[in-house]
Design an enzyme around this catalytic site. Sequence first.
Site, PDB file in Angstrom:
ATOM      1  N   HIS A 226       0.849  -1.200   0.000  1.00 48.94           N
ATOM      2  CA  HIS A 226       0.000   0.000   0.000  1.00 48.94           C
ATOM      3  C   HIS A 226       0.885   1.252   0.000  1.00 48.94           C
ATOM      4  CE1 HIS A 226      -4.023   1.878   1.125  1.00 48.94           C
ATOM      5  NE2 HIS A 226      -3.180   2.876   1.315  1.00 48.94           N
TER       6      HIS A 226
ATOM      7  N   HIS B  49       1.271   4.948  -2.347  1.00 50.11           N
ATOM      8  CA  HIS B  49       0.862   5.820  -3.453  1.00 50.11           C
ATOM      9  C   HIS B  49       2.125   6.392  -4.088  1.00 50.11           C
ATOM     10  CE1 HIS B  49      -3.452   5.914  -2.327  1.00 50.11           C
ATOM     11  NE2 HIS B  49      -2.957   5.687  -1.115  1.00 50.11           N
TER      12      HIS B  49
ATOM     13  N   HIS C 267      -9.582   1.135  -0.797  1.00 49.28           N
ATOM     14  CA  HIS C 267      -9.455   1.910   0.439  1.00 49.28           C
ATOM     15  C   HIS C 267     -10.825   1.941   1.123  1.00 49.28           C
ATOM     16  CE1 HIS C 267      -5.760   3.308  -1.389  1.00 49.28           C
ATOM     17  NE2 HIS C 267      -5.504   4.153  -0.412  1.00 49.28           N
TER      18      HIS C 267
ATOM     19  N   GLU D 259     -11.128   3.821   6.845  1.00 48.57           N
ATOM     20  CA  GLU D 259     -10.125   4.731   7.415  1.00 48.57           C
ATOM     21  C   GLU D 259     -10.876   5.899   8.048  1.00 48.57           C
ATOM     22  OE1 GLU D 259      -6.194   7.309   5.940  1.00 48.57           O
ATOM     23  OE2 GLU D 259      -7.660   6.629   4.466  1.00 48.57           O
TER      24      GLU D 259
ATOM     25  N   ASP E 151       1.864   4.024   3.025  1.00 50.24           N
ATOM     26  CA  ASP E 151       0.834   4.896   2.459  1.00 50.24           C
ATOM     27  C   ASP E 151       1.448   6.034   1.635  1.00 50.24           C
ATOM     28  OD1 ASP E 151      -1.792   5.638   1.956  1.00 50.24           O
ATOM     29  OD2 ASP E 151      -2.164   6.477   3.944  1.00 50.24           O
ATOM     30  N   ASP E 152       1.796   7.126   2.296  1.00 49.67           N
ATOM     31  CA  ASP E 152       2.420   8.301   1.651  1.00 49.67           C
ATOM     32  C   ASP E 152       3.583   8.734   2.541  1.00 49.67           C
ATOM     33  OD1 ASP E 152       0.132   8.948  -0.435  1.00 49.67           O
ATOM     34  OD2 ASP E 152      -0.867   8.711   1.490  1.00 49.67           O
TER      35      ASP E 152
END
Length: 331
Positions: free
Chosen positions: A13, A15, A193, A196, A274-275
Amino acid sequence: MNNLNQMPKVELHLHLEGGAPPAFIKGLAREKSIDIAGIFNEDGSYRFADFWDFLKVYEAACTTLTGPQEFYRLTLAVLEESAASGVVYSETFLSPDFCGGGDLGAWREYLHAIEEAAAKAEADFGITLRGIVTPIRHFGPEKARVVARCAAETAGRFITGFGIGGDEKSGALKDFSWSFDMAREAGLRITAHAGEWKGPDEVRAAINDLGAERVGHGVRAIEDMALVEEIAERGIVLELCPGSNVALGIYPSFRAHPIGEMYDRGVKVTINTDDPPFFHTTMAREYEMLHQAFDWDEGVFAKIARTALDAAFCDADTKTRILKTLEQAHG
């Protein structure tokens, strides 16, 4: 634990644009005379107040990525960072919305550049990359259909999955079922997604309405123990991103994050960033913080890495090769 950084890791996961180091984006902005100084703090890090502000900053950063060459450079920069944390296999979310505006011809050009960079990174840093195409939820179901066509037309060895990201509070997942059906028919594996920013019902929607075999985040499932039990029984894999959840204030600390309880209850959990530069994290930091929070040892992390590889959307030959790397390290 000194060896955690060296342990081979599998990430599902991530991005791609969200992995862009701030200095990289700042450099591109300077090259192109694009004024996005407002998205950076004085120390050079990304500046945002909450998740919805983060989305705006993310999209502003993406304005510097104006062509395939920028994505070639971006992919190399992101994979170098991942490899430095011991990541040997990664799956990254890619959106044709940011790569050619949904035009299939342009998307193919961007994709070619990304694949070229991935091949170079594999040769230089020993990290393997695969792509998951994602429409942006808050761009709406019609744009998602365009993205799904791009995904279906380029499905293959590199593009192996289809998902959805963006603002979870925008629309209902079932509104995107046409796009997911098209992707599935093209042979793409499904993730989404969910859970969350919305509760357990959103995780159910990802599984039941979209047929997701993996759920991005999914942490809010912990609020419904029957759902946690169902996820464990059905072998649904959660792409958990503890550092992201803590940075955005969903949980106050790693110790308070439900990954520990989910793991104990037999849920197939994976660890992801994630980021990463937005949330001041790396895969090595995630491992270290989880070790501190739950006293997990190398055996737990090795098991989680194997879970992630089993859940990866790559072909059998790639899995076999990566498995050898994990087994050599873990014995």
